[in-house]
Scaffold this active site. Structure first.
Site, PDB file in Angstrom:
ATOM      1  NE  ARG A  65      42.776  40.754  43.665  1.00  0.00           N
ATOM      2  CZ  ARG A  65      44.023  40.516  44.038  1.00  0.00           C
ATOM      3  NH1 ARG A  65      44.778  39.651  43.393  1.00  0.00           N
ATOM      4  NH2 ARG A  65      44.538  41.141  45.070  1.00  0.00           N
ATOM      5  CG  ASP A 119      51.439  44.906  43.226  1.00  0.00           C
ATOM      6  OD1 ASP A 119      50.568  44.174  42.720  1.00  0.00           O
ATOM      7  OD2 ASP A 119      52.289  44.497  44.046  1.00  0.00           O
TER       8      ASP A 119
HETATM    9  O1  DOR Z   1      50.862  42.444  47.671  1.00  0.00           O
HETATM   10  C1  DOR Z   1      50.700  41.776  46.654  1.00  0.00           C
HETATM   11  N1  DOR Z   1      49.471  41.371  46.273  1.00  0.00           N
HETATM   12  N2  DOR Z   1      51.764  41.414  45.934  1.00  0.00           N
HETATM   13  C2  DOR Z   1      51.675  40.515  44.926  1.00  0.00           C
HETATM   14  O2  DOR Z   1      52.668  40.206  44.337  1.00  0.00           O
HETATM   15  C3  DOR Z   1      50.369  39.915  44.581  1.00  0.00           C
HETATM   16  C4  DOR Z   1      49.253  40.757  45.009  1.00  0.00           C
HETATM   17  C5  DOR Z   1      47.917  40.064  44.974  1.00  0.00           C
HETATM   18  O3  DOR Z   1      47.617  39.381  43.991  1.00  0.00           O
HETATM   19  O4  DOR Z   1      47.128  40.247  45.916  1.00  0.00           O
HETATM   20 ZN    ZN Z   2      54.055  40.835  42.579  1.00  0.00          ZN
END
Ligand code: DOR
Ligand code: ZN
Length: 435
Positions: free
Chosen positions: A64, A307
């Site tokens: 972020r 992720d």
């Molecule tokens: O669940 C998700 N959150 N999948 C994504 O592809 C992006 C990510 C996010 O940036 O919050």
């Molecule tokens: Zn993604």
């Protein structure tokens, strides 16, 4: 600094040694591997049979930074990653502004170096602002140190642009990581299309949305002869498509996540629509979960990635339909995978599972990072120590991450990382916790 790791089982990235051995770390590299190595003034850690592995690599994290640092920033994220047993992470470029130029790549590399956690390697966007209209500065970003190109958070919107990017990426030796989603099928969708969407009235997110985009990428890879990597593949159809492409000999690879390997759509019903479980792609069926483990077993899956997608509690503490997608997991993800693997009765060999955190992801990175993921004399001393017997409760209040919402909070899990070294520096040490 010199460190001696004594009495450890060693997983070198491919295979697991039978006898306990020692590892001597000197000046940031693995100086020696052997039995009964002399202590010679080194800092000594007796590992009592625990498992020494190459430092774990997570190819997909959201830190972020820049723009949404209240959710996570490079420092909190890198420290959280080291606490979770990772020595290297690849950050996603869906920030504000997006990472689509060399200056932002350089900024992230500098922030990462100062963070004192895992090594931070940025990815860059495929398209400017992730808009799918113009190519981002791929060449300059690769030169500056971007290790993957992706518009993650969304797919690459335009097939022609993706084709051009694949041709560039092949020359630059920096792989494209595609977030497989056909957006016309997922607009306003919140849960997997099936039992949960039907019983809740929430719009469903079909498996076809994933496989259609994977097939598009495979077709372009076939035409360009360029590698393509599909991230967070969540369905049986998705892994089947990758399996077929591999059989055809195409340079197609994929990864799977701890949440899709352990949770299914029923969690949403049981939790009465807790937004903790809202994620993109959505949690799928038990059958899909089984198919992902089969994809690990037969080599279709090349890596496990978190992720890790942190949000502030206030952003997630809203009705399911309004909540953003994302699961924060980096500090417990290794334990989630090991615990699930144990509960399923060890469906794949331990060596193979561990390769998906080490040599598997390393192979998808450009030089020189491709050499990570192996325990070898002369290699960078990136090391993760695992205690497969450790049982510990997940407690988000202890996290280095700024995220405080996690599907496994409060759960007892077995199999934890207890030490992380990055180039010979101890970035996490829980050996003394008696685990
Ligand atoms: O669940 C998700 N959150 N999948 C994504 O592809 C992006 C990510 C996010 O940036 O919050
Ligand atoms: Zn993604």
């Amino acid at each position: 600094m010199t460190i001696l790791l004594k009495n450890a089982k060693i997983f070198d990235g491919r295979s697991l040694g039978g006898e306990c051995e020692d590892i001597l770390v000197k000046d940031g590299v693995i100086a020696r591997r052997g039995s009964g190595l002399p202590e010679d003034g080194a800092e000594v850690y007796d590992l009592g049979g625990k498992l020494v592995c190459p430092g774990f690599i997570d190819l997909h994290v959201h830190f972020r930074d820049p723009g949404y640092e209240w959710r996570e920033d490079t420092e909190s994220g890198a420290r959280a990653a080291a606490a979770g047993g990772y020595s290297t992470v690849v950050t996603m470029p869906n920030t504000e502004p997006a990472v689509d130029n060399p200056v932002t790549v350089e900024y992230l590399l500098a922030r990462g170096k100062r963070a004192g956690g895992a090594r931070v390697l940025p990815s860059g966007c495929v398209s400017k602002g992730r808009q799918g209209k113009q190519l981002a500065e791929l060449g300059l970003m690769a030169e500056t140190g971007a290790v993957l190109f992706t518009d993650d958070g969304s797919p690459v919107w335009d097939a022609k642009l993706l084709k051009t990017a694949l041709l560039y990426s092949k020359d630059l030796d920096v792989r494209i990581m595609e977030h497989p989603e056909e957006p016309s099928l997922t607009a306003k969708a919140h849960v997997n299309e099936g039992v949960v969407s039907a019983s809740s009235g929430l719009k469903g997110w079909p498996a076809s949305a994933e496989v259609i985009d994977i097939q598009r990428g495979i077709a372009l890879s076939r035409e360009t002869d360029a590698p393509i990597h599909f991230t967070h593949v969540s369905t049986e159809l998705g892994v089947d498509a990758v399996r077929q492409a591999k059989k055809e000999g195409l340079p197609v690879t994929c990864d799977v996540t701890p949440h899709h390997l352990s949770l299914d759509e029923n969690c949403i019903l049981v939790s009465r629509f807790s937004s903790t479980y809202k994620v993109n792609p959505p949690l799928r069926t038990r059958k899909d979960v089984k198919a992902l483990w089969e994809a690990i077993a037969d080599g279709t899956a090349d890596a496990i990635v978190t992720d890790h997608a942190p949000y502030h509690m206030d952003e997630k503490d809203v009705p399911f339909q309004e909540a953003p997608c994302g699961i924060a997991s980096i500090e417990c993800s290794v334990a989630v995978v090991l615990d699930t693997w144990l509960k399923l009765g060890e469906p794949v060999a331990l060596e193979h599972l561990l390769s998906l955190f080490t040599s598997g992801p390393a192979a998808l990175l450009p030089r020189p990072w491709r050499a990570l993921g192996a325990i070898k004399e002369g290699a960078a001393a990136d090391i993760t120590v695992l205690d497969l017997d450790a049982v510990k409760r997940v407690d988000v209040n202890e996290w280095k991450s700024k995220a405080r919402l996690c599907p496994w909070d409060g759960e007892m899990l077995q199999g934890w990382p207890v030490m992380t070294l990055v180039e010979g520096n101890v970035r996490m040490n829980r050996l003394e916790d008696g685990e």
